[in-house]
Design an enzyme around this catalytic site. Structure first.
Site, mmCIF file in Angstrom:
data_model
loop_
_atom_site.group_PDB
_atom_site.id
_atom_site.type_symbol
_atom_site.label_atom_id
_atom_site.label_comp_id
_atom_site.label_asym_id
_atom_site.label_seq_id
_atom_site.Cartn_x
_atom_site.Cartn_y
_atom_site.Cartn_z
ATOM 1 N N ASP A 248 0.946 -1.087 0.135
ATOM 2 C CA ASP A 248 -0.325 0.009 -0.335
ATOM 3 C C ASP A 248 1.154 1.502 0.153
ATOM 4 O OD1 ASP A 248 -2.400 -1.407 0.199
ATOM 5 O OD2 ASP A 248 -3.123 -1.127 2.142
ATOM 6 N N LYS A 270 0.444 3.403 -5.350
ATOM 7 C CA LYS A 270 0.373 4.932 -6.398
ATOM 8 C C LYS A 270 -0.296 5.480 -7.107
ATOM 9 C CE LYS A 270 4.354 4.677 -9.307
ATOM 10 N NZ LYS A 270 5.268 4.023 -10.488
ATOM 11 N N MET A 383 -8.671 7.979 8.708
ATOM 12 C CA MET A 383 -8.418 8.348 7.749
ATOM 13 C C MET A 383 -10.016 10.366 8.192
ATOM 14 S SD MET A 383 -9.840 5.030 4.947
ATOM 15 C CE MET A 383 -9.521 4.288 6.425
#
Ligand code: SAH
Length: 462
Positions: A248, A270, A383
Site C-alpha cells: 500500500d 501509486k 481516515m
C-alpha cells in the site's frame, strides 16, 4: 488518426535528402542512425555534410537536384528551407515514386517524422500530427528520463536468448519472465557489465522453470505503522521469503528494504498519472502472481484486519483455492496510543473503545453519535482528516462536552511524528491549521498523558 504510425524497413534502402542548411542537418543526424543508404543533394552546404560523406556515412552530390536523383528511393526529404525549391524537388521525388516529406510543411508532406526516443532496437515514436510539437518534445524528454539507456543493450542480448525461453509455456509465464528480466534481473546484471547478462538470464530462467511447478501462496501481512521495529517476526520472515511484494501507499521504504533482494516490489497505492489502483485490480494482481507459483506478500499498513479491505482480497484468493495466511500487524491506534502514554481502555473511564473511520466508500461515515457523545467515551478515528468538521458537528449536536480532549497524531512511529493536543470544540480549525501531510489518526476522548496531568494539576491548584 490522420497519420498512421508504422516502422519502415529501411536497411539497405535509399533515402534521399535535398538541402544543406540547418534543417537538413537536423534531419540527417536522425537519418544517420538508420541503416539506410543516405544521399544528400545540395548546391551549397554548411556543417559537417562533407565530413560525413568522407566517413562513408552518406553520399553527397554537390549540385541542385535533378530528375532521376530520387529513383528507387523509399523516402525523400525536401529540406531546402525555400518553398519554391522544396516544391520543385518534391515534385521530382514524387514522380519517381518516393514518399515525400517537406520539412515544416505538413500539408504537402506524405509522411512526417515523429519525435524519437532511441534505445535501439527499442524505439518510441511520438507524433502529434503537427498539432503540438512542444508536447511531443515534453513527452520525449519524459521518456528519455524514464527509460534506462541500458534498455537497448538488454533488448539486443535478450533477443539472442529468446529460443531458450521456449521451455516456458507460451503466454503469461513467458511475459512474466521477460518482465522480470527487463525491469529486475537485467539492469542489475548489466551493472556488472554486459558479460553478466547471459548468466543472469540463465539463472532467471531456472527460477521461472522451477516456479511453474511450485504452488503459489499469499501472506496478507500487517506492516505496522511505519517503524520497522514494530513489525512482527512473522511479517519479517514472510518478507524474507517473498517472490512478490504488493504494498500500500502507506508502507514505508524502510520496511520494503527488508523484502528479499530478488523480490518484485509492486506499489498498489501509486498515484502517478491517475488514481490509485482499483481494489479489483489489486485482487487480480495478487491472484495472478500466486497462480504463477509465487509467494506473494500483500503488505498492508498497520493491521490488515483494520480498514484494510482484507475480506475482498481473501474472497478473490479463496475463489482460486490459493493457500493464504493473515499475519497481524500493529494498527495505527495501538502504536499511537502508546506514544501518548495512554491506554485504549481504562478502568472507570471507558470499558469499550471504538475504531471508526471518518469516511467510507459512500462519503462521510455515520456512527452512533449519541453513544459516542457520552462522557468517558474513547474513539480512534482513522481516515479522519477531511471529515473532522463533520464528526465535530455531529458529536456537539448530540451533546458531547466541547472540552472533551482530542489528540491528533500524524506519522505515528516515524521520525516525523507529530502530536497535536486539542479539544472537541477546537478540533476544527486545529486540524486544518495543522496542515497534515502524512497519515494521521485522531483520538476522541484521550489527551496525551503529560498534558492531562498538567490539566489535572491546574484544577487541583485552582
Ligand atoms: N490497516 C491500517 C489502517 C488503514 S486505513 C491500520 O491498521 O493502521 C488508513 C488510515 O490509517 C490513515 O488514514 C490513518 O488514519 C491511519 N494510519 C495508518 N498508518 C498511520 C500512521 N503511521 N500514522 C497515523 N495514522 C496512520
Amino acid at each position: 488518426m490522420k497519420h498512421f504510425p508504422i516502422f519502415l524497413a529501411v536497411e539497405g534502402h535509399r533515402i534521399v535528402l535535398s538541402g544543406g542548411g540547418d534543417a537538413a542537418m537536423a534531419k540527417l543526424r536522425l537519418l544517420m542512425k538508420t541503416e539506410a543508404q543516405l544521399t544528400v543533394i545540395a548546391a551549397e552546404i554548411s556543417g559537417d555534410i562533407r565530413k560525413w560523406a568522407a566517413q562513408g556515412k552518406l553520399r553527397f552530390v554537390e549540385r541542385a537536384m535533378e530528375p532521376g536523383d530520387a529513383a528507387g528511393a523509399a523516402l525523400f526529404y525536401a529540406a531546402n528551407e525555400d518553398d519554391a525549391e522544396d516544391a520543385r524537388v518534391a515534385a521530382i521525388a514524387h514522380a519517381e515514386g518516393a514518399l515525400v516529406n517537406i520539412v515544416d510543411n505538413l500539408a504537402d508532406s506524405q509522411f512526417i517524422t515523429p519525435a524519437i526516443v532511441d534505445r535501439d532496437p527499442v524505439t518510441v515514436a511520438i507524433g502529434t500530427e503537427g498539432a503540438a510539437p512542444v508536447l511531443a518534445r515534453a513527452i520525449k524528454a519524459d521518456l528519455e528520463e524514464r527509460l534506462p539507456t541500458s534498455l537497448g543493450v538488454l533488448a539486443r542480448i535478450g533477443k539472442t536468448f529468446r529460443h531458450a525461453v521456449d521451455i516456458l509455456p507460451m503466454g503469461r509465464k513467458r511475459r512474466d519472465f521477460w518482465t522480470s528480466f527487463y525491469f529486475g534481473a537485467g539492469p542489475k546484471a548489466l551493472d556488472a557489465g554486459e558479460a553478466a547478462v547471459i548468466p543472469a538470464l540463465e539463472t532467471l530462467l531456472d527460477t521461472h522453470v522451477m516456479a511453474t511447478d511450485k504452488q503459489g501462496s499469499v501472506d496478507l501481512v500487517g506492516a505496522g505503522p511505519g517503524d520497522p521495529e514494530l513489525l512482527t517476526l512473522k511479517a519479517r520472515n514472510a518478507l524474507d521469503k517473498a517472490d512478490v511484494v504488493i504494498h500500500d501507499r502507506l508502507v514505508t521504504g524502510e520496511i520494503l528494504e527488508l523484502a528479499r533482494r530478488e523480490a518484485i516490489i509492486i506499489d498498489a497505492g501509486k498515484e502517478g498519472f491517475g488514481k490509485a489502483m482499483l481494489q479489483s485490480d489489486i485482487d487480480a494482481l495478487i491472484v495472478r502472481h500466486a497462480l504463477d507459483g509465487h509467494h506473494v506478500v500483500r503488505l498492508k499498513a498497520g493491521d490488515p484486519t483494520v480498514f484494510g479491505r482484507l475480506d475482498e482480497e481473501i474472497e478473490a484468493i479463496e475463489a482460486h483455492d490459493i493457500p493464504y495466511r493473515v499475519i497481524p500487524g500493529i494498527t495505527a491506534a495501538s502504536a499511537a496510543v502508546a506514544n501518548i502514554g495512554q491506554s485504549l481502555t481504562k478502568r472507570h473511564r471507558n470499558s469499550a473503545v471504538r475504531l471508526i473511520t471518518g469516511h467510507d466508500t459512500k462519503g462521510y461515515a455515520d456512527h452512533d453519535w449519541k453513544a459516542l457523545a457520552a462522557p468517558g467515551e474513547v474513539a480512534a478515528i482513522y481516515m479522519g482528516k477531511k471529515s473532522a468538521r463533520f464528526i465535530q458537528g455531529r458529536l456537539l449536536m448530540h451533546g458531547a462536552d466541547p472540552s472533551t480532549p482530542v489528540t491528533i497524531i500524524e506519522n505515528v512511529s516515524r521520525a516525523d511524528q507529530r502530536i497535536i493536543a486539542t479539544t472537541l470544540v477546537e478540533m476544527e480549525p486545529t486540524m486544518t491549521q495543522a496542515d497534515l501531510k502524512g497519515p494521521a489518526i485522531t483520538f476522541y476522548g484521550l489527551a496525551p498523558r503529560d498534558a492531562q496531568a498538567r490539566a489535572e494539576n491546574l484544577r487541583e491548584f485552582a
